[in-house]
Scaffold this active site. Structure first.
Site, PDB file in Angstrom:
ATOM      1  N   ASP A 101     -20.186 -50.591 -46.849  1.00 51.54           N
ATOM      2  CA  ASP A 101     -19.845 -49.187 -47.029  1.00 51.54           C
ATOM      3  C   ASP A 101     -18.349 -49.075 -47.344  1.00 51.54           C
ATOM      4  OD1 ASP A 101     -20.744 -46.211 -46.590  1.00 51.54           O
ATOM      5  OD2 ASP A 101     -19.064 -46.441 -45.208  1.00 51.54           O
ATOM      6  N   HIS A 303     -28.921 -48.533 -45.803  1.00 50.21           N
ATOM      7  CA  HIS A 303     -27.465 -48.567 -45.963  1.00 50.21           C
ATOM      8  C   HIS A 303     -26.761 -49.401 -44.900  1.00 50.21           C
ATOM      9  CE1 HIS A 303     -23.697 -47.136 -47.561  1.00 50.21           C
ATOM     10  NE2 HIS A 303     -23.319 -46.691 -46.378  1.00 50.21           N
TER      11      HIS A 303
END
Length: 324
Positions: A101, A303
């Site tokens: 991320d 994610h």
């Protein structure tokens, strides 16, 4: 293997809280938002057992690390300076960076700017991208009814007020909403990193799971909630408030390639892969990352790849590191 050691390290004028495990070549693990060093718990153990010195800091503004009060002190260059200083404090001239991320964005830029200090990079979720044609504040969508989540995050105090009302609920919803548990990303799939209605908040449309996903134990969620109870969300949100500044800074090194060995991993159901043009960006990476040694999509994961698919991530990372 013994549990990760924890300590504080002075670097670049601030104090970082770090978790570390193992001895050997240095590997620095950079978390994303909203996470902390605890997100790398599975990798710390695996890398330590594989003969590496794995170090995961709470990045500036997170958890038990220092949280500078000035928004301007959360640029990508500030965080890269922290990582250079961290390697110095650990007595190492060179390190491998691994990021997920926001940590992936930082890792890419650190490897791009300082190949003398960072000898390889592994990025999870976020691919290497060239400089955007315009500032993010102009690029990301907004209208009278809704705005992209980055616009929402960039309003000082707004997201903090929503997220800190019930920290455990906030994390539960965001973690679940961006995980692989919701399957393929259709237009109607709730997404914590999409459009936010101006009349409400980011959390409103996100489901609150009755049962935590299998990869997130209640004790782990409690660890994250404790950390954000200490730091609040302001530090992490300040990374977004420097998006335009980062874009301006990138003008100085636009066109510079990432020349060190690199690895890219993404979850099959990562929210970022559903963004328009993202798959084309991934396919074009070899032009700006000429020593890209692998680009792998991990089935079923979302994610939070290091937490959702630790075995696959650990195998890919260790294979990449041992081949350097």
């Amino acid at each position: 293997m013994p549990a990760a050691r924890q300590r504080f390290i002075e670097t670049n004028g601030i104090r970082l809280h770090v978790r570390e495990q193992g001895e050997g070549p240095l590997v620095i693990l950079c978390h994303g938002f909203p996470e902390t060093s605890h997100a790398w718990r599975h990798q710390l153990d695996a890398l330590g057992q594989a003969g590496f010195h794995a170090v995961a800091p709470d990045l500036r503004g997170y958890g038990d690390s220092d949280c500078p009060p000035d928004i301007a002190h959360y640029s990508a260059l500030d965080v890269i300076g922290d990582l250079v200083g961290l390697a110095d404090a650990l007595g190492q001239r060179r390190a491998v960076l691994v990021g997920n991320d926001w940590g992936a964005s930082i890792a890419w830029q650190a490897a791009q700017l300082r190949p003398d200090r960072f000898r390889a990079v592994a990025a999870l979720g976020v691919p290497m991208m060239g400089r955007a044609p315009m500032a993010p504040s102009r690029l990301f969508p907004q209208n009278e009814q809704a705005w992209f989540y980055t616009h929402y995050f960039c309003e000082p105090g707004l997201a903090e007020q929503e997220f800190e009302r019930d920290i455990a609920l906030t994390l539960r919803k965001i973690y679940y909403g961006a995980s692989g548990a919701l399957g393929p990303r259709e237009a109607a799939t709730p997404n914590p990193f999409g459009m936010v209605p101006r009349a409400g908040g980011l959390l409103d449309a996100l489901p609150d799971p009755a049962v935590l996903p299998a990869w997130l134990a209640a004790a782990d969620l409690a660890q994250f909630a404790r950390a954000f109870g200490v730091s609040g969300f302001r530090g992490g949100l300040n990374y977004y408030r420097n998006l335009d500044r980062n874009w301006r800074d990138q003008a100085a090194f636009a066109g510079l390639r990432v020349e060190v060995p690199a690895l890219y991993l993404a979850g099959e159901y990562d929210t970022g892969l559903a963004m328009p043009g993202m798959r084309q960006i991934i396919e074009a990476m070899p032009a700006i990352v000429p020593d890209l040694r692998g680009s792998q999509v991990i089935a079923g994961a979302g994610h939070w790849l290091p937490q959702e698919a630790p075995d696959a991530v650990n195998a890919a990372l260790i294979g990449f590191l041992r081949a350097l």
